[in-house]
Design a protein around this motif. Structure first.
Motif, PDB file in Angstrom:
ATOM      1  N   UNK A 131       0.828  -1.106  -0.254  1.00  0.00           N
ATOM      2  CA  UNK A 131      -0.032  -0.170   0.150  1.00  0.00           C
ATOM      3  C   UNK A 131       0.758   1.171  -0.058  1.00  0.00           C
ATOM      4  N   UNK A 132       0.493   2.304  -0.918  1.00  0.00           N
ATOM      5  CA  UNK A 132       1.305   3.446  -0.896  1.00  0.00           C
ATOM      6  C   UNK A 132       0.446   4.774  -0.349  1.00  0.00           C
ATOM      7  N   UNK A 133       1.190   5.480   0.628  1.00  0.00           N
ATOM      8  CA  UNK A 133       0.542   6.512   1.368  1.00  0.00           C
ATOM      9  C   UNK A 133       1.472   7.874   0.996  1.00  0.00           C
ATOM     10  N   UNK A 134       0.592   9.169   0.973  1.00  0.00           N
ATOM     11  CA  UNK A 134       1.306  10.275   0.845  1.00  0.00           C
ATOM     12  C   UNK A 134       1.780  11.016   1.959  1.00  0.00           C
ATOM     13  N   UNK A 135       1.019  10.692   2.838  1.00  0.00           N
ATOM     14  CA  UNK A 135       1.395  11.203   4.128  1.00  0.00           C
ATOM     15  C   UNK A 135       0.643  11.016   5.396  1.00  0.00           C
ATOM     16  N   UNK A 136       0.621  11.446   6.613  1.00  0.00           N
ATOM     17  CA  UNK A 136       0.266  10.719   7.848  1.00  0.00           C
ATOM     18  C   UNK A 136      -1.434  10.934   7.827  1.00  0.00           C
ATOM     19  N   UNK A 137      -1.866  11.699   6.891  1.00  0.00           N
ATOM     20  CA  UNK A 137      -3.337  11.836   6.865  1.00  0.00           C
ATOM     21  C   UNK A 137      -4.011  10.404   6.187  1.00  0.00           C
ATOM     22  N   UNK A 138      -3.066  10.233   5.197  1.00  0.00           N
ATOM     23  CA  UNK A 138      -3.432   9.050   4.222  1.00  0.00           C
ATOM     24  C   UNK A 138      -3.349   7.802   5.411  1.00  0.00           C
ATOM     25  N   UNK A 139      -2.265   7.764   6.119  1.00  0.00           N
ATOM     26  CA  UNK A 139      -2.130   6.738   7.312  1.00  0.00           C
ATOM     27  C   UNK A 139      -3.216   6.533   8.145  1.00  0.00           C
ATOM     28  N   UNK A 140      -3.828   7.912   8.613  1.00  0.00           N
ATOM     29  CA  UNK A 140      -4.932   7.680   9.637  1.00  0.00           C
ATOM     30  C   UNK A 140      -6.430   7.237   8.941  1.00  0.00           C
ATOM     31  N   UNK A 141      -6.507   7.819   7.639  1.00  0.00           N
ATOM     32  CA  UNK A 141      -7.599   7.225   7.019  1.00  0.00           C
ATOM     33  C   UNK A 141      -7.483   5.847   6.680  1.00  0.00           C
ATOM     34  N   UNK A 142      -6.296   5.230   6.230  1.00  0.00           N
ATOM     35  CA  UNK A 142      -6.407   3.776   5.975  1.00  0.00           C
ATOM     36  C   UNK A 142      -6.662   2.898   7.369  1.00  0.00           C
ATOM     37  N   UNK A 143      -6.215   3.587   8.739  1.00  0.00           N
ATOM     38  CA  UNK A 143      -6.126   3.078   9.755  1.00  0.00           C
ATOM     39  C   UNK A 143      -7.961   2.798  10.191  1.00  0.00           C
ATOM     40  N   UNK A 144      -8.514   3.905   9.914  1.00  0.00           N
ATOM     41  CA  UNK A 144      -9.974   3.656  10.437  1.00  0.00           C
ATOM     42  C   UNK A 144     -10.607   2.676   9.274  1.00  0.00           C
ATOM     43  N   UNK A 145     -10.156   2.837   8.195  1.00  0.00           N
ATOM     44  CA  UNK A 145     -10.945   1.866   7.310  1.00  0.00           C
ATOM     45  C   UNK A 145     -10.579   0.487   7.578  1.00  0.00           C
ATOM     46  N   UNK A 146      -9.234   0.177   7.747  1.00  0.00           N
ATOM     47  CA  UNK A 146      -8.933  -1.356   8.295  1.00  0.00           C
ATOM     48  C   UNK A 146      -9.796  -1.580   9.632  1.00  0.00           C
ATOM     49  N   UNK A 147     -10.065  -0.838  10.354  1.00  0.00           N
ATOM     50  CA  UNK A 147     -10.799  -1.134  11.759  1.00  0.00           C
ATOM     51  C   UNK A 147     -12.124  -1.543  11.301  1.00  0.00           C
ATOM     52  N   UNK A 148     -12.748  -0.898  10.310  1.00  0.00           N
ATOM     53  CA  UNK A 148     -14.096  -1.362   9.799  1.00  0.00           C
ATOM     54  C   UNK A 148     -13.835  -2.832   9.178  1.00  0.00           C
ATOM     55  N   UNK A 149     -12.958  -3.059   8.555  1.00  0.00           N
ATOM     56  CA  UNK A 149     -12.943  -4.340   7.882  1.00  0.00           C
ATOM     57  C   UNK A 149     -12.645  -5.452   8.802  1.00  0.00           C
ATOM     58  N   UNK A 150     -12.103  -4.977   9.959  1.00  0.00           N
ATOM     59  CA  UNK A 150     -11.974  -6.152  11.087  1.00  0.00           C
ATOM     60  C   UNK A 150     -13.135  -6.359  11.708  1.00  0.00           C
ATOM     61  N   UNK A 151     -14.335  -5.779  11.497  1.00  0.00           N
ATOM     62  CA  UNK A 151     -15.598  -6.306  11.988  1.00  0.00           C
ATOM     63  C   UNK A 151     -16.206  -5.162  12.905  1.00  0.00           C
ATOM     64  N   UNK A 152     -15.779  -4.062  12.916  1.00  0.00           N
ATOM     65  CA  UNK A 152     -16.291  -2.972  13.732  1.00  0.00           C
ATOM     66  C   UNK A 152     -17.327  -2.572  12.880  1.00  0.00           C
ATOM     67  N   UNK A 153     -18.564  -2.162  13.520  1.00  0.00           N
ATOM     68  CA  UNK A 153     -19.629  -1.446  12.701  1.00  0.00           C
ATOM     69  C   UNK A 153     -19.507  -0.002  12.634  1.00  0.00           C
ATOM     70  N   UNK A 154     -18.761   0.646  13.605  1.00  0.00           N
ATOM     71  CA  UNK A 154     -18.644   2.064  13.615  1.00  0.00           C
ATOM     72  C   UNK A 154     -17.315   2.395  13.690  1.00  0.00           C
ATOM     73  N   UNK A 155     -16.879   3.588  13.297  1.00  0.00           N
ATOM     74  CA  UNK A 155     -15.530   4.305  13.651  1.00  0.00           C
ATOM     75  C   UNK A 155     -15.335   4.643  15.081  1.00  0.00           C
ATOM     76  N   UNK A 156     -16.668   4.827  15.726  1.00  0.00           N
ATOM     77  CA  UNK A 156     -16.683   5.459  16.804  1.00  0.00           C
ATOM     78  C   UNK A 156     -16.742   4.481  18.018  1.00  0.00           C
ATOM     79  N   UNK A 157     -16.588   3.310  17.578  1.00  0.00           N
ATOM     80  CA  UNK A 157     -16.546   2.021  18.536  1.00  0.00           C
ATOM     81  C   UNK A 157     -15.120   1.882  19.374  1.00  0.00           C
ATOM     82  N   UNK A 158     -14.220   2.566  18.860  1.00  0.00           N
ATOM     83  CA  UNK A 158     -12.879   2.648  19.576  1.00  0.00           C
ATOM     84  C   UNK A 158     -12.684   3.568  20.622  1.00  0.00           C
TER      85      UNK A 158
END
Length: 281
Positions: A131-158
């Motif tokens: 995976x290629x990222x441009x900056x830390x904002x890309x990292x943060x966005x990917x982080x939240x998307x990956x959490x949803x793929x792990x089974x979380x139903x909301x980004x606010x669950x964490x």
């Protein structure tokens, strides 16, 4: 004291690529020996000490929260010697919980370490995958998307329910921004702050306590959002102001005591003289 920073090879975390040395540096072998020493002491305390033997996860919980706040204080004070000590206290609690987990055959310290290692590798595909990222904002966005793929139903669950409200507001806004729910420019956020302030003033004029509280909450929430856009941590900012105010007020108290006066008997003008003195300290 934090004596060195280590930059590890992302493919092999045990191989040093580069380091900056200050006063001294413990080798990886020494670090592992120190951790093993802590595990051994924990085993001994759990077996031999009446207090340690009695503790449960529930009884330790409030102490862990306290230790975390003490670490936060040391960080805000930039007292690195205290940071070192408080990190030790927090680490002790992690080892303590892991020891209790091993006794109930649910998990041990190895499980704890491997779980976070697996999580870090999974959440950093730009390091451990293609995976290629441009900056830390890309990292943060990917982080939240990956959490949803792990089974979380909301980004606010964490977001922990027991977080202080100011910290929670900041985390909520940070997380929803990570999936694109955000303002585009800081001036838009400031306009929202002004809008909420006007609504709060209107409710103050009406005198409805519940409505005032609701609107005041909106003001705080919008201010936290504005702080986020300015890259200001609202919790740190408010705590610095708390410390600043406390220091000045204690100066005022000390001066009143020197004059053998009670603050309640002093006029605001008299107190203001010492307050202005305190601001110059």
């Amino acid at each position: 004291m934090l004596d060195f920073f280590v930059f590890a090879n992302p493919v092999n975390p045990f191989k040093y690529c580069n380091f900056i040395k200050t006063s001294h540096m413990n080798s990886r072998e020494d670090q592992l020996k120190a951790f093993d020493r802590l595990l051994t002491i924990m085993d001994e305390l759990r077996e031999q000490c009446p207090w340690d033997r009695k503790q449960t996860m529930q009884s330790l919980r409030h102490l862990t929260i306290e230790e975390t706040y003490e670490l936060g204080d040391a960080i805000l004070d930039n007292d690195l010697n205290e940071v070192k000590k408080e990190l030790g206290d927090v680490l002790l609690h992690i080892v303590f919980y892991s020891k209790i987990g091993s006794e109930t055959k649910h998990f041990d310290i190895a499980d704890v370490c491997n779980t976070i290692c697996d999580k870090l590798i999974d959440r950093h595909p730009h390091i451990y995958s293609d995976v290629v990222v441009e900056d830390e904002e890309d990292v943060k966005r990917n982080w939240e998307k990956l959490k949803l793929k792990e089974g979380k139903t909301s980004v606010l669950e964490g977001v922990p329910k027991s977080l202080p409200a100011l910290v929670k507001a900041n985390r909520i806004q940070d997380k929803v921004a990570g999936v694109g729910f955000d303002w585009e420019q800081s001036n838009q956020v400031w306009e929202k702050v002004e809008e909420e302030l006007n609504e709060f003033k209107q409710e103050v004029q009406k005198g409805d306590k519940e409505a005032m509280e609701n609107e005041f909450g909106d003001v705080l929430f919008s201010m936290v959002n504005y702080a986020r856009f300015l890259k200001i941590n609202p919790e740190n900012a408010l705590e610095r102001t708390n410390k600043k105010f406390s220091k000045r007020f204690q100066y005022l108290e000390a001066k009143a005591k020197t004059l053998k006066k009670d603050l309640k008997d002093m006029t605001l003008s008299e107190m203001d003289v010492f307050w202005e003195e305190a601001k110059k300290k």
